[in-house]
Motif scaffolding. Structure first.
Motif, mmCIF file in Angstrom:
data_model
loop_
_atom_site.group_PDB
_atom_site.id
_atom_site.type_symbol
_atom_site.label_atom_id
_atom_site.label_comp_id
_atom_site.label_asym_id
_atom_site.label_seq_id
_atom_site.Cartn_x
_atom_site.Cartn_y
_atom_site.Cartn_z
ATOM 1 N N ARG A 196 0.818 -1.206 0.000
ATOM 2 C CA ARG A 196 0.000 0.000 0.000
ATOM 3 C C ARG A 196 0.852 1.255 0.000
ATOM 4 O O ARG A 196 1.936 1.297 0.569
ATOM 5 N N ALA A 197 0.311 2.286 -0.639
ATOM 6 C CA ALA A 197 0.935 3.609 -0.642
ATOM 7 C C ALA A 197 -0.153 4.617 -0.281
ATOM 8 O O ALA A 197 -1.326 4.402 -0.578
ATOM 9 N N PHE A 198 0.237 5.676 0.369
ATOM 10 C CA PHE A 198 -0.713 6.662 0.858
ATOM 11 C C PHE A 198 -0.441 8.026 0.237
ATOM 12 O O PHE A 198 0.703 8.350 -0.073
ATOM 13 N N LEU A 199 -1.487 8.823 0.122
ATOM 14 C CA LEU A 199 -1.378 10.204 -0.332
ATOM 15 C C LEU A 199 -1.725 11.099 0.856
ATOM 16 O O LEU A 199 -2.804 10.973 1.439
ATOM 17 N N PHE A 200 -0.771 11.956 1.217
ATOM 18 C CA PHE A 200 -0.948 12.858 2.353
ATOM 19 C C PHE A 200 -0.956 14.301 1.882
ATOM 20 O O PHE A 200 -0.265 14.657 0.925
ATOM 21 N N SER A 201 -1.668 15.146 2.603
ATOM 22 C CA SER A 201 -1.592 16.584 2.340
ATOM 23 C C SER A 201 -0.420 17.198 3.102
ATOM 24 O O SER A 201 0.123 18.219 2.700
ATOM 25 N N HIS A 202 -0.008 16.557 4.202
ATOM 26 C CA HIS A 202 1.092 17.064 5.016
ATOM 27 C C HIS A 202 1.677 15.911 5.827
ATOM 28 O O HIS A 202 0.933 15.090 6.349
ATOM 29 N N VAL A 203 2.995 15.835 5.925
ATOM 30 C CA VAL A 203 3.672 14.860 6.789
ATOM 31 C C VAL A 203 4.729 15.575 7.609
ATOM 32 O O VAL A 203 5.142 16.689 7.272
ATOM 33 N N MET A 204 5.172 14.934 8.686
ATOM 34 C CA MET A 204 6.199 15.520 9.545
ATOM 35 C C MET A 204 7.164 14.424 9.989
ATOM 36 O O MET A 204 6.884 13.241 9.833
ATOM 37 N N ASN A 205 8.300 14.827 10.484
ATOM 38 C CA ASN A 205 9.314 13.906 11.010
ATOM 39 C C ASN A 205 9.890 12.970 9.956
ATOM 40 O O ASN A 205 10.325 11.864 10.275
ATOM 41 N N VAL A 206 9.881 13.394 8.705
ATOM 42 C CA VAL A 206 10.444 12.587 7.626
ATOM 43 C C VAL A 206 11.340 13.443 6.737
ATOM 44 O O VAL A 206 11.214 14.660 6.698
ATOM 45 N N VAL A 207 12.234 12.765 6.052
ATOM 46 C CA VAL A 207 13.046 13.365 5.005
ATOM 47 C C VAL A 207 12.660 12.636 3.734
ATOM 48 O O VAL A 207 12.586 11.408 3.716
ATOM 49 N N SER A 208 12.382 13.360 2.674
ATOM 50 C CA SER A 208 11.944 12.698 1.440
ATOM 51 C C SER A 208 13.076 12.624 0.422
ATOM 52 O O SER A 208 13.962 13.474 0.386
ATOM 53 N N SER A 209 12.996 11.575 -0.397
ATOM 54 C CA SER A 209 13.947 11.429 -1.499
ATOM 55 C C SER A 209 13.493 12.324 -2.646
ATOM 56 O O SER A 209 12.463 12.994 -2.559
ATOM 57 N N ILE A 210 14.242 12.304 -3.727
ATOM 58 C CA ILE A 210 13.871 13.069 -4.913
ATOM 59 C C ILE A 210 12.582 12.494 -5.484
ATOM 60 O O ILE A 210 12.424 11.280 -5.593
ATOM 61 N N LYS A 211 11.659 13.370 -5.832
ATOM 62 C CA LYS A 211 10.403 12.921 -6.432
ATOM 63 C C LYS A 211 10.662 12.370 -7.822
ATOM 64 O O LYS A 211 11.525 12.880 -8.547
ATOM 65 N N GLN A 212 9.939 11.318 -8.167
ATOM 66 C CA GLN A 212 10.091 10.719 -9.490
ATOM 67 C C GLN A 212 8.765 10.117 -9.935
ATOM 68 O O GLN A 212 7.919 9.782 -9.112
ATOM 69 N N ASP A 213 8.595 10.020 -11.237
ATOM 70 C CA ASP A 213 7.394 9.392 -11.776
ATOM 71 C C ASP A 213 7.512 7.880 -11.629
ATOM 72 O O ASP A 213 8.556 7.307 -11.954
ATOM 73 N N ARG A 214 6.458 7.265 -11.112
ATOM 74 C CA ARG A 214 6.419 5.809 -10.969
ATOM 75 C C ARG A 214 5.064 5.298 -11.411
ATOM 76 O O ARG A 214 4.041 5.936 -11.182
ATOM 77 N N HIS A 215 5.104 4.134 -12.031
ATOM 78 C CA HIS A 215 3.864 3.480 -12.418
ATOM 79 C C HIS A 215 3.376 2.644 -11.252
ATOM 80 O O HIS A 215 3.987 1.638 -10.906
ATOM 81 N N LEU A 216 2.315 3.090 -10.604
ATOM 82 C CA LEU A 216 1.667 2.328 -9.551
ATOM 83 C C LEU A 216 0.497 1.577 -10.168
ATOM 84 O O LEU A 216 0.149 1.798 -11.330
ATOM 85 N N MET A 217 -0.110 0.716 -9.390
ATOM 86 C CA MET A 217 -1.263 -0.040 -9.888
ATOM 87 C C MET A 217 -2.402 0.906 -10.291
ATOM 88 O O MET A 217 -3.221 0.568 -11.116
ATOM 89 N N THR A 218 -2.416 2.101 -9.715
ATOM 90 C CA THR A 218 -3.459 3.080 -9.984
ATOM 91 C C THR A 218 -3.064 4.080 -11.063
ATOM 92 O O THR A 218 -3.757 5.065 -11.273
ATOM 93 N N GLY A 219 -1.932 3.854 -11.738
ATOM 94 C CA GLY A 219 -1.505 4.732 -12.817
ATOM 95 C C GLY A 219 -0.158 5.380 -12.526
ATOM 96 O O GLY A 219 0.535 5.026 -11.583
#
Length: 61
Positions: free
Chosen positions: A20-43
């Motif tokens: 599972r993957a989640f879509l958040f409007s805001h997160v905290m206490n994390v460091v994110s990697s570089i954003k990239q396009d990925r093909h998920l089961m939902t597109g």
């Protein structure tokens, strides 16, 4: 460690290659990697893996 408030969860309906993957409007206490396009089961989505800002543990997207 708190990642997000419940009201910040926009969707739980995404499926990634590792589960599972989640879509958040805001997160905290994390460091994110570089954003990239990925093909998920939902597109095609622009996503980033997130890592705990305290211990560095990776949470797969």
């Amino acid at each position: 460690m708190l990642l997000s408030m419940h009201d910040d969860i926009i969707s739980k309906a995404f499926q990634a290659s590792h589960g599972r993957a989640f879509l958040f409007s805001h997160v905290m206490n994390v460091v994110s990697s570089i954003k990239q396009d990925r093909h998920l089961m939902t597109g095609l989505h622009n996503v980033a893996d997130v890592h705990c800002s305290d211990c560095g543990e990776i949470t797969l997207s």
